[in-house]
Write a protein that holds these residues in place. Structure first.
Motif, PDB file in Angstrom:
ATOM      1  N   HIS A  72      36.890 -29.692  -7.804  1.00 30.47           N
ATOM      2  CA  HIS A  72      38.307 -29.347  -7.623  1.00 30.47           C
ATOM      3  C   HIS A  72      38.476 -28.235  -6.586  1.00 30.47           C
ATOM      4  CE1 HIS A  72      42.432 -28.248  -8.468  1.00 30.47           C
ATOM      5  NE2 HIS A  72      42.014 -27.007  -8.656  1.00 30.47           N
ATOM      6  N   GLU A  73      37.673 -27.187  -6.691  1.00 25.18           N
ATOM      7  CA  GLU A  73      37.775 -26.059  -5.769  1.00 25.18           C
ATOM      8  C   GLU A  73      37.494 -26.485  -4.325  1.00 25.18           C
ATOM      9  OE1 GLU A  73      38.517 -22.558  -6.375  1.00 25.18           O
ATOM     10  OE2 GLU A  73      39.396 -23.642  -8.056  1.00 25.18           O
ATOM     11  N   LEU A  74      36.509 -27.342  -4.143  1.00 23.93           N
ATOM     12  CA  LEU A  74      36.145 -27.773  -2.791  1.00 23.93           C
ATOM     13  C   LEU A  74      37.159 -28.746  -2.194  1.00 23.93           C
ATOM     14  CD1 LEU A  74      32.326 -28.138  -3.362  1.00 23.93           C
ATOM     15  CD2 LEU A  74      33.417 -26.524  -1.804  1.00 23.93           C
ATOM     16  N   THR A  75      37.821 -29.518  -3.026  1.00 22.54           N
ATOM     17  CA  THR A  75      38.809 -30.460  -2.488  1.00 22.54           C
ATOM     18  C   THR A  75      40.175 -29.819  -2.281  1.00 22.54           C
ATOM     19  OG1 THR A  75      39.270 -31.270  -4.723  1.00 22.54           O
ATOM     20  CG2 THR A  75      37.715 -32.544  -3.397  1.00 22.54           C
ATOM     21  N   THR A  76      40.428 -28.679  -2.913  1.00 19.60           N
ATOM     22  CA  THR A  76      41.741 -28.043  -2.779  1.00 19.60           C
ATOM     23  C   THR A  76      41.722 -26.746  -1.984  1.00 19.60           C
ATOM     24  OG1 THR A  76      41.495 -26.876  -4.882  1.00 19.60           O
ATOM     25  CG2 THR A  76      42.588 -29.024  -4.942  1.00 19.60           C
ATOM     26  N   GLY A  77      40.555 -26.229  -1.655  1.00 23.79           N
ATOM     27  CA  GLY A  77      40.495 -24.953  -0.943  1.00 23.79           C
ATOM     28  C   GLY A  77      39.342 -24.891   0.031  1.00 23.79           C
ATOM     29  N   LYS A  78      39.005 -23.680   0.418  1.00 23.46           N
ATOM     30  CA  LYS A  78      37.919 -23.441   1.369  1.00 23.46           C
ATOM     31  C   LYS A  78      36.573 -23.368   0.656  1.00 23.46           C
ATOM     32  CE  LYS A  78      40.626 -20.685   4.592  1.00 23.46           C
ATOM     33  NZ  LYS A  78      40.700 -19.370   5.239  1.00 23.46           N
ATOM     34  N   PHE A  79      35.523 -23.665   1.405  1.00 22.54           N
ATOM     35  CA  PHE A  79      34.168 -23.614   0.858  1.00 22.54           C
ATOM     36  C   PHE A  79      33.815 -22.194   0.421  1.00 22.54           C
ATOM     37  CE2 PHE A  79      29.564 -23.223   1.153  1.00 22.54           C
ATOM     38  CZ  PHE A  79      29.159 -24.305   0.394  1.00 22.54           C
ATOM     39  N   SER A  80      34.152 -21.206   1.241  1.00 19.52           N
ATOM     40  CA  SER A  80      33.800 -19.819   0.906  1.00 19.52           C
ATOM     41  C   SER A  80      34.501 -19.356  -0.368  1.00 19.52           C
ATOM     42  CB  SER A  80      34.132 -18.881   2.068  1.00 19.52           C
ATOM     43  OG  SER A  80      35.500 -18.975   2.403  1.00 19.52           O
ATOM     44  N   THR A  81      35.728 -19.793  -0.581  1.00 20.13           N
ATOM     45  CA  THR A  81      36.450 -19.447  -1.802  1.00 20.13           C
ATOM     46  C   THR A  81      35.802 -20.113  -3.010  1.00 20.13           C
ATOM     47  OG1 THR A  81      38.485 -19.247  -0.535  1.00 20.13           O
ATOM     48  CG2 THR A  81      38.709 -19.455  -2.923  1.00 20.13           C
ATOM     49  N   ALA A  82      35.409 -21.356  -2.853  1.00 18.18           N
ATOM     50  CA  ALA A  82      34.750 -22.077  -3.948  1.00 18.18           C
ATOM     51  C   ALA A  82      33.432 -21.395  -4.318  1.00 18.18           C
ATOM     52  CB  ALA A  82      34.510 -23.526  -3.547  1.00 18.18           C
ATOM     53  N   LYS A  83      32.655 -20.986  -3.318  1.00 13.06           N
ATOM     54  CA  LYS A  83      31.390 -20.290  -3.596  1.00 13.06           C
ATOM     55  C   LYS A  83      31.642 -18.961  -4.301  1.00 13.06           C
ATOM     56  CE  LYS A  83      27.538 -20.604  -1.850  1.00 13.06           C
ATOM     57  NZ  LYS A  83      26.189 -21.053  -2.088  1.00 13.06           N
ATOM     58  N   ARG A  84      32.661 -18.246  -3.884  1.00 10.36           N
ATOM     59  CA  ARG A  84      32.997 -16.966  -4.514  1.00 10.36           C
ATOM     60  C   ARG A  84      33.402 -17.182  -5.970  1.00 10.36           C
ATOM     61  NH1 ARG A  84      35.190 -14.932  -0.388  1.00 10.36           N
ATOM     62  NH2 ARG A  84      37.194 -15.928  -0.606  1.00 10.36           N
ATOM     63  N   ASN A  85      34.176 -18.233  -6.232  1.00 10.54           N
ATOM     64  CA  ASN A  85      34.564 -18.548  -7.605  1.00 10.54           C
ATOM     65  C   ASN A  85      33.354 -18.946  -8.446  1.00 10.54           C
ATOM     66  OD1 ASN A  85      37.200 -17.974  -7.021  1.00 10.54           O
ATOM     67  ND2 ASN A  85      37.796 -20.090  -6.717  1.00 10.54           N
ATOM     68  N   LEU A  86      32.415 -19.659  -7.847  1.00 11.96           N
ATOM     69  CA  LEU A  86      31.191 -20.023  -8.568  1.00 11.96           C
ATOM     70  C   LEU A  86      30.379 -18.774  -8.901  1.00 11.96           C
ATOM     71  CD1 LEU A  86      29.357 -22.220  -9.724  1.00 11.96           C
ATOM     72  CD2 LEU A  86      28.209 -22.281  -7.510  1.00 11.96           C
ATOM     73  N   ASP A  87      30.350 -17.796  -8.010  1.00 14.25           N
ATOM     74  CA  ASP A  87      29.642 -16.541  -8.299  1.00 14.25           C
ATOM     75  C   ASP A  87      30.211 -15.883  -9.552  1.00 14.25           C
ATOM     76  OD1 ASP A  87      28.009 -16.875  -6.110  1.00 14.25           O
ATOM     77  OD2 ASP A  87      29.175 -15.544  -4.807  1.00 14.25           O
ATOM     78  N   GLY A  88      31.528 -15.944  -9.720  1.00 14.34           N
ATOM     79  CA  GLY A  88      32.158 -15.404 -10.921  1.00 14.34           C
ATOM     80  C   GLY A  88      31.749 -16.166 -12.162  1.00 14.34           C
ATOM     81  N   VAL A  89      31.645 -17.479 -12.044  1.00 14.07           N
ATOM     82  CA  VAL A  89      31.228 -18.309 -13.178  1.00 14.07           C
ATOM     83  C   VAL A  89      29.776 -17.997 -13.547  1.00 14.07           C
ATOM     84  CG1 VAL A  89      30.761 -20.684 -13.917  1.00 14.07           C
ATOM     85  CG2 VAL A  89      32.868 -20.156 -12.693  1.00 14.07           C
ATOM     86  N   VAL A  90      28.924 -17.803 -12.546  1.00 12.88           N
ATOM     87  CA  VAL A  90      27.524 -17.465 -12.798  1.00 12.88           C
ATOM     88  C   VAL A  90      27.434 -16.146 -13.560  1.00 12.88           C
ATOM     89  CG1 VAL A  90      25.336 -16.792 -11.713  1.00 12.88           C
ATOM     90  CG2 VAL A  90      26.623 -18.739 -10.823  1.00 12.88           C
ATOM     91  N   ARG A  91      28.175 -15.134 -13.099  1.00  8.66           N
ATOM     92  CA  ARG A  91      28.161 -13.839 -13.788  1.00  8.66           C
ATOM     93  C   ARG A  91      28.682 -13.962 -15.213  1.00  8.66           C
ATOM     94  NH1 ARG A  91      31.432 -11.305  -9.910  1.00  8.66           N
ATOM     95  NH2 ARG A  91      30.507 -12.232  -8.124  1.00  8.66           N
ATOM     96  N   PHE A  92      29.738 -14.746 -15.397  1.00  8.12           N
ATOM     97  CA  PHE A  92      30.300 -14.930 -16.726  1.00  8.12           C
ATOM     98  C   PHE A  92      29.321 -15.638 -17.652  1.00  8.12           C
ATOM     99  CE2 PHE A  92      32.665 -17.538 -19.799  1.00  8.12           C
ATOM    100  CZ  PHE A  92      33.331 -16.531 -20.473  1.00  8.12           C
ATOM    101  N   SER A  93      28.620 -16.659 -17.148  1.00 12.25           N
ATOM    102  CA  SER A  93      27.687 -17.413 -17.994  1.00 12.25           C
ATOM    103  C   SER A  93      26.490 -16.566 -18.416  1.00 12.25           C
ATOM    104  CB  SER A  93      27.216 -18.682 -17.280  1.00 12.25           C
ATOM    105  OG  SER A  93      26.352 -18.361 -16.213  1.00 12.25           O
ATOM    106  N   LYS A  94      26.155 -15.529 -17.639  1.00 11.04           N
ATOM    107  CA  LYS A  94      25.030 -14.657 -17.969  1.00 11.04           C
ATOM    108  C   LYS A  94      25.455 -13.443 -18.790  1.00 11.04           C
ATOM    109  CE  LYS A  94      22.292 -16.003 -14.022  1.00 11.04           C
ATOM    110  NZ  LYS A  94      21.631 -15.578 -12.784  1.00 11.04           N
ATOM    111  N   PHE A  95      26.761 -13.267 -18.964  1.00 10.46           N
ATOM    112  CA  PHE A  95      27.285 -12.131 -19.711  1.00 10.46           C
ATOM    113  C   PHE A  95      27.006 -12.302 -21.193  1.00 10.46           C
ATOM    114  CE2 PHE A  95      30.918 -10.224 -22.042  1.00 10.46           C
ATOM    115  CZ  PHE A  95      30.658  -8.897 -21.744  1.00 10.46           C
ATOM    116  N   GLU A  96      26.364 -11.319 -21.797  1.00  8.27           N
ATOM    117  CA  GLU A  96      26.085 -11.322 -23.222  1.00  8.27           C
ATOM    118  C   GLU A  96      26.531  -9.984 -23.779  1.00  8.27           C
ATOM    119  OE1 GLU A  96      22.166 -12.598 -24.313  1.00  8.27           O
ATOM    120  OE2 GLU A  96      21.972 -13.714 -22.460  1.00  8.27           O
ATOM    121  N   PRO A  97      27.740  -9.916 -24.347  1.00  9.68           N
ATOM    122  CA  PRO A  97      28.283  -8.622 -24.767  1.00  9.68           C
ATOM    123  C   PRO A  97      27.526  -7.941 -25.900  1.00  9.68           C
ATOM    124  CG  PRO A  97      29.660 -10.411 -25.559  1.00  9.68           C
ATOM    125  CD  PRO A  97      28.620 -11.015 -24.656  1.00  9.68           C
ATOM    126  N   PHE A  98      26.792  -8.690 -26.713  1.00 12.19           N
ATOM    127  CA  PHE A  98      26.114  -8.105 -27.857  1.00 12.19           C
ATOM    128  C   PHE A  98      24.606  -8.176 -27.732  1.00 12.19           C
ATOM    129  CE2 PHE A  98      30.225  -9.773 -29.330  1.00 12.19           C
ATOM    130  CZ  PHE A  98      30.817  -8.570 -29.657  1.00 12.19           C
TER     131      PHE A  98
END
Length: 99
Positions: A72-98
């Motif tokens: 969705h991100e790649l078909t509706t926006g720029k590649f650099s924006t999609a990569k930046r959004n994926l970086d956020g998803v990567v950080r979120f998936s590795k987040f372990e609050p406890f």
């Protein structure tokens, strides 16, 4: 000057939703999507034009959702924006609050 080639990044056909469609030089089922030759930005090449989903291969349902999100991100926006959004998803998936 940023210039993009007018090649279609995906060959997804919603009439055949179960097919393993092309994503750049790769397939949807691949864990690394390569867009070299499809996106022409002077400061991006090689590994920078690849999207790596290896961070979530051990969670197949999450992997599929993230791949569709990137589609969705790649078909509706720029590649650099999609990569930046994926970086956020990567950080979120590795987040372990406890941990």
């Amino acid at each position: 000057m940023v210039e993009s080639i007018k090649l279609q990044l995906f060959d997804y056909n919603p009439l055949i939703p179960q097919s393993d469609f092309r994503c750049g030089n790769s397939k949807f089922s691949d864990n690394v999507w390569d867009f070299n030759g499809f996106i022409n930005v002077e400061h991006l090449s090689g590994k920078r034009l690849m999207i790596d989903f290896e961070f979530v291969v051990d969670k197949p349902k999450m992997l599929e959702v993230i791949k569709w999100f990137m589609h969705h991100e790649l078909t509706t926006g720029k590649f650099s924006t999609a990569k930046r959004n994926l970086d956020g998803v990567v950080r979120f998936s590795k987040f372990e609050p406890f941990a």
